[in-house]
Scaffold this motif. Structure first.
Motif, mmCIF file in Angstrom:
data_model
loop_
_atom_site.group_PDB
_atom_site.id
_atom_site.type_symbol
_atom_site.label_atom_id
_atom_site.label_comp_id
_atom_site.label_asym_id
_atom_site.label_seq_id
_atom_site.Cartn_x
_atom_site.Cartn_y
_atom_site.Cartn_z
ATOM 1 N N PHE A 154 0.750 -1.201 0.082
ATOM 2 C CA PHE A 154 -0.014 0.023 -0.138
ATOM 3 C C PHE A 154 0.926 1.280 -0.029
ATOM 4 O O PHE A 154 1.906 1.340 0.610
ATOM 5 N N PRO A 155 0.444 2.360 -0.761
ATOM 6 C CA PRO A 155 1.168 3.592 -0.749
ATOM 7 C C PRO A 155 1.327 4.227 0.767
ATOM 8 O O PRO A 155 0.281 4.295 1.481
ATOM 9 N N THR A 156 2.319 4.816 1.318
ATOM 10 C CA THR A 156 2.616 5.275 2.423
ATOM 11 C C THR A 156 3.263 6.933 2.368
ATOM 12 O O THR A 156 3.651 7.312 3.340
ATOM 13 N N THR A 157 3.244 7.510 1.005
ATOM 14 C CA THR A 157 3.530 8.714 0.869
ATOM 15 C C THR A 157 2.332 9.583 0.535
ATOM 16 O O THR A 157 1.464 9.230 -0.218
ATOM 17 N N GLY A 158 2.341 10.635 0.816
ATOM 18 C CA GLY A 158 1.351 11.759 0.676
ATOM 19 C C GLY A 158 0.411 11.848 1.957
ATOM 20 O O GLY A 158 0.271 10.797 2.418
ATOM 21 N N TYR A 159 -0.013 12.932 2.413
ATOM 22 C CA TYR A 159 -0.449 13.149 3.496
ATOM 23 C C TYR A 159 -1.834 12.309 3.805
ATOM 24 O O TYR A 159 -2.027 11.719 4.778
ATOM 25 N N ILE A 160 -2.908 12.367 2.774
ATOM 26 C CA ILE A 160 -4.040 11.649 2.884
ATOM 27 C C ILE A 160 -3.979 10.066 2.812
ATOM 28 O O ILE A 160 -4.299 9.392 3.709
ATOM 29 N N LYS A 161 -2.867 10.008 1.826
ATOM 30 C CA LYS A 161 -2.921 8.247 1.651
ATOM 31 C C LYS A 161 -2.169 7.755 2.850
ATOM 32 O O LYS A 161 -2.583 6.696 3.353
ATOM 33 N N PHE A 162 -1.279 8.590 3.522
ATOM 34 C CA PHE A 162 -0.508 7.956 4.573
ATOM 35 C C PHE A 162 -1.683 7.668 5.860
ATOM 36 O O PHE A 162 -1.544 6.724 6.589
ATOM 37 N N ARG A 163 -2.333 8.751 5.959
ATOM 38 C CA ARG A 163 -3.186 8.592 7.180
ATOM 39 C C ARG A 163 -4.222 7.669 6.889
ATOM 40 O O ARG A 163 -4.639 6.883 7.682
ATOM 41 N N LEU A 164 -4.752 7.420 5.727
ATOM 42 C CA LEU A 164 -5.628 6.315 5.329
ATOM 43 C C LEU A 164 -5.135 4.955 5.457
ATOM 44 O O LEU A 164 -5.865 4.145 6.360
#
Length: 375
Positions: free
Chosen positions: A69-79
């Motif tokens: 799963f992607p773990t970069t980017g503010y929204i993606k990381f928190r989701l």
């Protein structure tokens, strides 16, 4: 009645991106292992895949479904963090029910571990030990949950005395300990080769993620106010979402020839050793490894952040200068003071080096093992 394997410690320190706690927690785990404990390293997102485990250490993958799963980017990381946390409550519960460790050692996501322990039915036999890192934001939601987590914990250990005081105020729990996070095995072992650093001028250094918390705009403003200091540059190592804003500020202040954003550098120790000064302008910090590295390399430090452990690293001004928060003139004066008084800079750096063993792996592990021996 449930029983437990008193010589088994389960280490739960989940993270999605590389963080300083990884090295410290793994170092402690190895020391626990050398002292006769069996160690299970619990993984939810490839945390320990690249590390060499000792003979009585196991890698336990609680789940593999989130590995890609992607773990970069503010929204993606928190989701992704939310999804992993929700699932992990149940996967860690299953692990605890099956393996019954004597100690569940947690240094991140304490609420997830606490809920998993409650669901597992092992709360009466598995000792929950919480190690709190960083400088957590004090809000109602966190206070509400952490009060309950701390009440059910055998021990809560902050990474600094300053953090211990903050946690006591947040939770009303006065029965906390503090143990400095370990940052090295031997303070003489830092590999700091700077032969490949091709900077013509002397430089002062900032190092960290380019975020609002790291507050590098303060350092740039302070540097722009320096007077009567020639042939001195400012280098900033790191990357992050504030890069574009910092580039604009550098251009606005007409500093493009003297302030350089170098991006990420895998091993920055050579830059730390060669720098005239390391400057930490953060709004808040925990117990930053970069400060300990600078002290091991005898590089003087200026910080505008006193809370969260930095004041203790700098020994309240005896091992470095501490300036006012968000005060560029005071920081500018501190820089000029070190540049113009090399004896003062050296005396602070030498004093810091002499007191560095506080952050050694052996010192921290011994204190943890003394606590475990009571169980």
């Amino acid at each position: 009645m449930n029983s437990s394997n008193k010589k088994l410690i389960a280490i739960f320190a989940p993270f999605l991106n590389p963080v300083g706690v990884k090295r410290a927690t793994f170092g402690l785990a190895k020391e626990f292992s050398k002292s006769g404990y069996e160690i299970d390293m619990l993984s939810i997102h490839k945390e320990w895949n690249d590390l060499d485990l000792l003979e009585n250490m196991r890698l336990i993958r609680l789940s593999d479904i989130f590995n890609n799963f992607p773990t970069t980017g503010y929204i993606k990381f928190r989701l992704v963090s939310f999804l992993i946390a929700a699932r992990t409550i149940f996967t860690i519960s299953s692990y605890l029910k099956k393996n019954k460790p004597g100690i569940l050692f947690v240094s991140m996501m304490p609420v997830v571990a606490w809920l998993g322990l409650k669901i597992s039915g092992q709360r009466s036999s598995t000792k929950l030990v919480i190690s709190v890192q960083g400088f957590p934001i004090n809000n109602f939601f966190r206070r509400f949950l952490w009060r309950r987590v701390f009440q059910d914990s055998q021990d809560v250990i902050a990474e600094s005395e300053s953090l211990k005081s903050k946690l006591e105020n947040m939770t009303g729990n006065s029965n906390l300990n503090y143990i400095y996070n370990p940052h090295f095995e031997n303070q003489h072992d830092f590999d700091a080769n700077f032969n490949n650093i091709n900077e013509e001028n002397d430089f002062i250094l900032g190092l960290g993620r380019l975020t609002k918390q790291k507050n590098f705009k303060l350092l740039i403003h302070a540097f722009s106010n320096l007077t009567n200091i020639d042939n001195l540059d400012l280098l900033i190592i790191g990357d992050g979402e504030e890069k574009a804003n910092l580039d604009k500020l550098i251009e606005k202040l007409d500093l493009s020839s003297r302030v350089k954003l170098l991006g990420e550098i895998k091993n920055p120790l050579g830059y730390i050793k060669k720098a005239r000064i390391l400057i930490i302008p953060s709004l808040w910090e925990g117990l930053p490894r970069v400060a300990v590295e600078a002290q091991a390399l005898r590089t003087p430090i200026i910080s505008s952040c006193h809370e969260g452990g930095l004041g203790e690293i700098l020994m309240n001004g005896d091992a470095g200068q501490i300036t006012g928060k968000n005060d560029p003139i005071e920081m500018k004066n501190a820089i000029e003071k070190y540049i113009q008084d090399e004896d003062l800079a050296k005396s602070h750096a030498d004093f810091a080096f002499k007191n560095l063993n506080r952050f050694s792996l052996s010192s921290s592990a011994k204190k943890y093992l003394n606590i475990f021996s009571r169980y």
